[in-house]
Write a protein that holds these residues in place. Structure first.
Motif: not given
Lengths: 119, 575, 101
Positions: B459-470
């Protein structure tokens, strides 16, 4: 008794006697007695051994007498014993009776000399 | 002074044994010797001499060479045998003149002669000289025995040290089926160490270390290194954090000039990718099963314990490793192994040995046999350390190796928490170990730490990579694509200057367990979550086991808002 | 194994050269070269022209020299390396700490 006058220094070394007297002090007399008794016994054994042609005994006794005589400073006696010892080693009995006589005679001189020193 | 030593040892006068078959001879010797202050023992033949020797144990023996009943030579031999380790001088008393007989006396074990007629001066001098020698010999023996005792202590201490070391260093998974290794049982004394641990979310960390020097000093650094390795891997820390921590520790405890060459690898079985940090070791060799070729992975960094934390370079090499490929890591011991001609084994021979293997499973044993054959009879240096790790399919390991510390039933049962990380923190801080740590404080949840870690991590890696980093996850479809994706992730993260990820945890306990609710929110623009969930199950493996896995591990999963928040429920029972 | 050292005229530069095997047995002598010198050189040169072999304790000794010479501010060069010696220094990535020729 003035027996055969011998020059003791030719029979027994004076230095050896001096040293032995120093080592044994008052026991020097006992040493001489011990030696003389032992030597007489061995001479008897040699006589019998020669007669019996027992080379082993000749070798052993001649060797022992040679050694003890050396220690008492005898000059010629050890050499004669050595010759008799060799007869035993070589198992050759030729001339052993004559050699034995010489040993007997020389021993008498040694005995005289030692007794003189001991007195 | 030394005579005193001998005398006091027996608590009486020094004893001299005289053996002569002639009474007048005995008398003369006795007198001389007792005047010296020694005690005289007399024997008139060899047999008597031997029994007197065994009973009284005199310090020195004078033997007539020719005696009835066991002659001098025989007696000398028996006495020397009886004396054993001790030095008991034996002097022959002799009227023998010829060199051969005299030599025979010495050969029989005699140490010297005394000729008839006996000279007081010479006898005294020889007695003194030999008693001096005898005393020196006793001293040496005593010292030797002291040294031997010390040695035994040291060996015992080393055994204990090794047992402690083994417990620390070998609490990992070196016995996994995909690992083969060659490590001397004396490895602790040549400074080599092999560590392997399973990560809580699957995958593996491997570390080969080669400390400079030998013996315990070399091994001592390995203990804190092993502890850090296992502890941090177990808690979910990544390779970058772990290798940095190890370097910092070693730098602080090792003296200047002492360091540890090391290679640490993070195996990702899911994505079939490895990440390597290597410093000071020879090249590692990656064998590709399909093409039967090898690539070399160079060590790019200085060994561990040299650089201060500020200057330490954590740059990793990222490589694809297909299923069936094998990675060989080794210390310089193997390429420097010498044969009887003094030639070195070298890396070429190793690669040839690999080429000659009929099947991949024989690669390791071929190399092993090749080195052993090469070294032949030459001195084993015990420095051969070699590791082979095979890339396998995804590991589902449920923390068999986790140390579940049992603090009893006490701990937070009903609680909630929010933890938000801004851009500055996201750039270089991995929050997962900390988050896991907090959740693990719930008694009873610890057996599930693997699953929970997996959930939070995904969940974190999704949030960071797709969410924050796009980042677009579609590039991740191939292994090469994943590497490209990873590079882009690194770049984007470095440039990050705004955004956030927020963790929300809520836990309610029940009679037989509890419910953990995890919600992650990010500053991204979200996505059409209805579609994605349907597609989720069809995703290729390279985009990650990802969300389908999370879905399979949790009891419910839903996206909130515009899709930049996801919430999962994890219901658990007491084990 | 023999070690020689000499300082430049100004005392600014100290050269240490090692002949033979550069291993643990060189430990004390190597240290003495730079510790027992009166001047404080600004530049150190380690000449490995006649060095046949370098082991990990030699690497340690080089690190000690660098530490003595000021650590990160030190100027230490390692020169005239043969192929084998160069290879060892390369694997250890020592060019990150020393100037190697």
């Amino acid at each position: 008794m003035c027996g055969n006058m011998i020059d003791t220094s030719e029979v027994v070394k004076t230095e050896t006697i001096a040293e032995l007297k120093e080592i044994l002090a008052e026991d020097f007399g006992i040493l001489v007695t011990t030696y003389l008794e032992d030597a007489q016994l061995r001479i008897k054994k040699l006589q019998l051994a020669i007669a019996a042609a027992d080379v082993a005994v000749i070798k052993a006794e001649a060797h022992s007498l040679k050694g003890s005589s050396l220690n008492l400073g005898a000059i010629s006696l050890p050499e004669l014993c050595s010759q008799l010892e060799n007869c035993g080693i070589n198992e050759s009995l030729e001339g052993t009776p004559a050699l034995f006589s010489k040993i007997q005679n020389e021993f008498l001189r040694v005995e005289t000399a030692l007794n003189l020193y001991a007195s | 002074m030394n005579m005193q030593l001998l005398a006091t040892q027996q608590d009486q006068k020094i004893k001299v044994l005289v053996a002569d078959d002639n009474e007048s001879d005995r008398m003369i010797l006795s007198s001389i010797i007792s005047k010296q202050g020694y005690e005289v023992l007399v024997a008139s033949n060899g047999k008597e001499a031997l029994s007197l020797f065994e009973r009284e144990r005199p310090q020195i023996v004078l033997l007539d060479a020719i005696m009835p009943e066991m002659d001098g030579m025989e007696t000398a031999r028996s006495i020397k045998r009886s004396a054993g380790d001790d030095f008991i001088p034996v002097l022959f008393l002799t009227s023998l003149q010829d060199a051969n007989s005299l030599a025979e006396c010495l050969d029989a074990g005699g140490d010297d002669f005394l000729s008839k007629p006996y000279s007081q001066i010479i006898l005294k001098a020889k007695l003194n000289a030999f008693l001096r020698m005898s005393s020196m010999h006793s001293l040496m023996q005593a010292q030797r025995d002291e040294i031997s005792k010390h040695n035994k202590h040291l060996i015992h201490e080393q055994k204990v040290a090794k047992a402690v070391f083994d417990n620390v260093a070998h609490s990992g998974c070196l016995n996994s089926p995909n690992i083969k290794f060659m490590l001397s049982p004396l490895a602790m004394f040549n400074g080599d160490v092999l560590l392997a641990a399973v990560k809580p979310s699957g995958g593996m960390h491997i570390l080969l270390g080669d400390f400079t020097g030998h013996g315990l000093p070399a091994a001592i650094g390995a203990m804190p290194m092993a502890e850090i390795f296992y502890f941090m891997t177990n808690k979910g820390f990544g390779i970058t954090d772990i290798i940095a921590e190890i370097n910092m520790k070693l730098k602080s405890i090792l003296p200047v000039g002492v360091f540890c060459c090391g290679c640490m690898v993070d195996f990702n079985f899911d994505k079939q990718v490895i990440r390597v940090w290597s410093g000071g070791l020879p090249d590692s060799i990656l064998y590709h099963s399909n093409s039967k070729t090898v690539s070399r992975i160079e060590s790019k960094h200085l060994a561990l314990g040299i650089r201060s934390p500020d200057d330490f370079n954590t740059e990793l090499q990222v490589l694809e490793m297909a299923k069936g490929d094998r990675l060989f890591i080794f210390s310089d011991g193997i390429s420097e192994a010498l044969n009887s001609n003094g030639e070195m084994f070298g890396e070429e021979r190793m690669i040839n040995a690999m080429r000659e293997a009929e099947v991949d499973d024989k690669l390791f044993s071929n190399v092993q046999d090749s080195v052993t054959a090469f070294m032949g009879d030459s001195e084993r240096d015990d420095d051969i350390t070699l590791l082979e790790v095979k890339m396998v399919g995804d590991f589902e390991l449920l923390n068999e190796h986790t140390n579940i510390s049992n603090a009893g039933q006490k701990g937070p049962k009903d609680w909630s928490m929010q933890y938000e990380l801004g851009a500055n923190t996201l750039r270089d801080f991995n929050p997962l170990p900390l988050m896991l740590q907090i959740v693990m404080e719930v008694p009873g949840l610890r057996p599930y730490s693997g699953q929970i870690y997996t959930i939070i991590a995904e969940l974190f890696s999704n949030a960071l990579e797709h969410g924050v980093l796009g980042l677009d996850s579609n590039i991740k479809d191939t292994a090469a694509g994943f590497i490209e994706y990873y590079d882009e992730r690194t770049r984007e993260l470095e440039l990050l200057d705004s955004g956030f990820v927020r963790f929300n945890f809520t836990h309610r306990s029940s009679t037989d367990g509890g419910v953990l609710i995890v919600r992650l929110e990010d500053s991204g623009s979200g996505f059409d979550h209805d579609d994605k969930l349907k597609l989720g199950l069809q995703r290729s493996r390279y985009s990650g086991r990802g969300l389908p896995l999370v879905q399979s591990l949790t009891d419910s999963m839903k996206y909130l808002g515009v899709g930049n928040a996801v919430e999962v429920t994890y219901v658990w029972q007491y084990d | 194994m023999t070690i020689e050292s000499f300082a430049s005229q100004s005392g600014n530069e100290l050269t240490i050269s090692i002949e033979g095997r550069f291993d643990f047995s060189a430990h004390q002598e190597f240290r003495d070269c730079y510790e027992r010198v009166n001047a404080e050189p600004a530049v150190y040169i380690v000449d490995l022209n006649r060095t046949t072999y370098l082991d990990s304790s030699a690497l340690g000794m080089l690190l000690l020299l660098r530490d003595h010479a000021g650590g990160d501010n030190a100027e230490v060069s390692i020169v005239n390396c043969n192929r084998d010696v160069k290879k060892i220094l390369t694997i250890s990535n020592f060019e990150q700490l020393f100037s190697i020729q």
